[in-house]
Design a protein around this motif. Structure first.
Motif, short mmCIF file in Angstrom:
data_model
loop_
_atom_site.label_atom_id
_atom_site.label_comp_id
_atom_site.label_asym_id
_atom_site.label_seq_id
_atom_site.Cartn_x
_atom_site.Cartn_y
_atom_site.Cartn_z
N GLN A 1 0.83 -1.20 0.00
CA GLN A 1 0.00 0.00 0.00
C GLN A 1 0.87 1.26 0.00
OE1 GLN A 1 -2.92 0.28 3.11
NE2 GLN A 1 -3.42 2.39 2.63
N THR A 2 1.92 1.28 0.80
CA THR A 2 2.83 2.43 0.85
C THR A 2 3.50 2.64 -0.50
OG1 THR A 2 3.24 1.96 3.19
CG2 THR A 2 4.80 3.44 2.07
N ILE A 3 3.96 1.55 -1.10
CA ILE A 3 4.60 1.63 -2.42
C ILE A 3 3.63 2.17 -3.45
CG2 ILE A 3 5.64 0.28 -4.29
CD1 ILE A 3 6.78 -1.55 -2.02
N THR A 4 2.42 1.65 -3.45
CA THR A 4 1.39 2.07 -4.42
C THR A 4 1.07 3.55 -4.24
OG1 THR A 4 0.46 -0.16 -4.44
CG2 THR A 4 -0.95 1.63 -5.26
N GLU A 5 0.94 3.99 -3.02
CA GLU A 5 0.65 5.41 -2.77
C GLU A 5 1.77 6.30 -3.29
OE1 GLU A 5 0.00 5.56 1.44
OE2 GLU A 5 -2.00 4.67 1.29
N GLU A 6 3.02 5.88 -3.07
CA GLU A 6 4.16 6.67 -3.54
C GLU A 6 4.20 6.71 -5.07
OE1 GLU A 6 7.52 9.15 -3.32
OE2 GLU A 6 5.93 8.66 -1.89
N VAL A 7 3.94 5.58 -5.70
CA VAL A 7 3.92 5.52 -7.17
C VAL A 7 2.84 6.45 -7.71
CG1 VAL A 7 3.36 4.03 -9.14
CG2 VAL A 7 4.92 3.20 -7.36
N GLU A 8 1.68 6.41 -7.13
CA GLU A 8 0.59 7.28 -7.59
C GLU A 8 0.92 8.76 -7.37
OE1 GLU A 8 -2.03 6.42 -9.42
OE2 GLU A 8 -1.21 4.39 -9.34
N ARG A 9 1.57 9.08 -6.26
CA ARG A 9 1.95 10.47 -5.99
C ARG A 9 2.94 10.97 -7.05
NH1 ARG A 9 5.89 13.24 -4.16
NH2 ARG A 9 7.21 11.48 -3.61
N VAL A 10 3.93 10.13 -7.36
CA VAL A 10 4.93 10.51 -8.37
C VAL A 10 4.29 10.62 -9.74
CG1 VAL A 10 7.03 9.75 -9.56
CG2 VAL A 10 6.88 9.58 -7.06
N ARG A 11 3.41 9.71 -10.07
CA ARG A 11 2.71 9.79 -11.36
C ARG A 11 1.92 11.08 -11.47
NH1 ARG A 11 0.37 3.62 -11.86
NH2 ARG A 11 2.28 2.69 -12.65
N GLN A 12 1.25 11.44 -10.39
CA GLN A 12 0.46 12.68 -10.41
C GLN A 12 1.36 13.89 -10.60
OE1 GLN A 12 -3.01 12.76 -10.31
NE2 GLN A 12 -2.64 14.88 -10.96
N GLU A 13 2.51 13.91 -9.92
CA GLU A 13 3.46 15.01 -10.10
C GLU A 13 3.92 15.11 -11.55
OE1 GLU A 13 6.77 14.65 -7.46
OE2 GLU A 13 5.56 14.94 -5.66
N MET A 14 4.21 13.98 -12.15
CA MET A 14 4.67 13.97 -13.55
C MET A 14 3.55 14.45 -14.47
SD MET A 14 6.87 10.44 -13.50
CE MET A 14 7.16 10.38 -15.25
N TYR A 15 2.33 14.02 -14.20
CA TYR A 15 1.18 14.45 -15.00
C TYR A 15 0.98 15.96 -14.87
CZ TYR A 15 -3.64 14.94 -16.56
OH TYR A 15 -4.78 15.36 -17.21
N ASP A 16 1.07 16.46 -13.63
CA ASP A 16 0.88 17.88 -13.40
C ASP A 16 1.94 18.73 -14.11
OD1 ASP A 16 -1.32 17.28 -11.87
OD2 ASP A 16 -0.27 17.50 -9.94
N LYS A 17 3.16 18.24 -14.22
CA LYS A 17 4.23 18.97 -14.89
C LYS A 17 3.98 19.06 -16.40
CE LYS A 17 7.94 18.01 -11.63
NZ LYS A 17 9.22 17.32 -11.41
N LYS A 18 3.26 18.08 -16.95
CA LYS A 18 3.00 18.06 -18.39
C LYS A 18 1.88 18.99 -18.78
CE LYS A 18 4.65 13.41 -19.38
NZ LYS A 18 4.30 12.07 -19.86
N LYS A 19 1.06 19.37 -17.83
CA LYS A 19 -0.07 20.27 -18.13
C LYS A 19 0.45 21.64 -18.54
CE LYS A 19 -3.57 18.46 -14.96
NZ LYS A 19 -4.37 18.81 -13.79
N PRO A 20 -0.22 22.26 -19.53
CA PRO A 20 0.19 23.61 -19.96
C PRO A 20 -0.14 24.68 -18.96
CG PRO A 20 -1.56 22.76 -21.39
CD PRO A 20 -1.27 21.73 -20.35
#
Length: 76
Positions: A57-76
Motif C-alpha cells: 500500500q505504501t509503495i502504491t501510494e508513492e507511485v501514484e503520488r509521483v505519477r500525479q506530479e509527472m502528470y501535473d508537470k506536463k499540463k500547460p
C-alpha cells in the motif's frame, strides 16, 4: 563414509597451482570466482535494503503520488 579433506595452503601456493592450469580452466575458474563475488555482493545489498517498513500500500501510494506530479508537470 567420506571425510572432507582439509589442508592448509597459502595464497601463494594456490596462485602457483592456478598458474599451472590450462588457459581454458583459468577462464572457467575466473568466471566461477566472479559469480561467487557477484552472489555475495547481491546478498549483502539485499540484506542492506531489506525492510519491513514498506508494504504494498505504501509503495502504491508513492507511485501514484509521483505519477500525479509527472502528470501535473506536463499540463500547460
Amino acid at each position: 563414509m567420506k571425510t572432507p579433506l582439509q589442508i592448509d595452503v597459502t595464497f601463494e601456493q594456490i596462485l602457483a597451482l592456478v598458474k599451472q592450469l590450462p588457459q581454458q580452466q583459468k577462464i572457467k575458474l575466473s568466471k566461477e570466482l566472479e559469480k561467487e563475488a557477484i552472489d555475495s555482493t547481491l546478498t549483502r545489498l539485499l540484506k542492506t535494503f531489506k525492510t519491513d517498513a514498506l508494504d504494498m500500500q505504501t509503495i502504491t501510494e508513492e507511485v501514484e503520488r509521483v505519477r500525479q506530479e509527472m502528470y501535473d508537470k506536463k499540463k500547460p
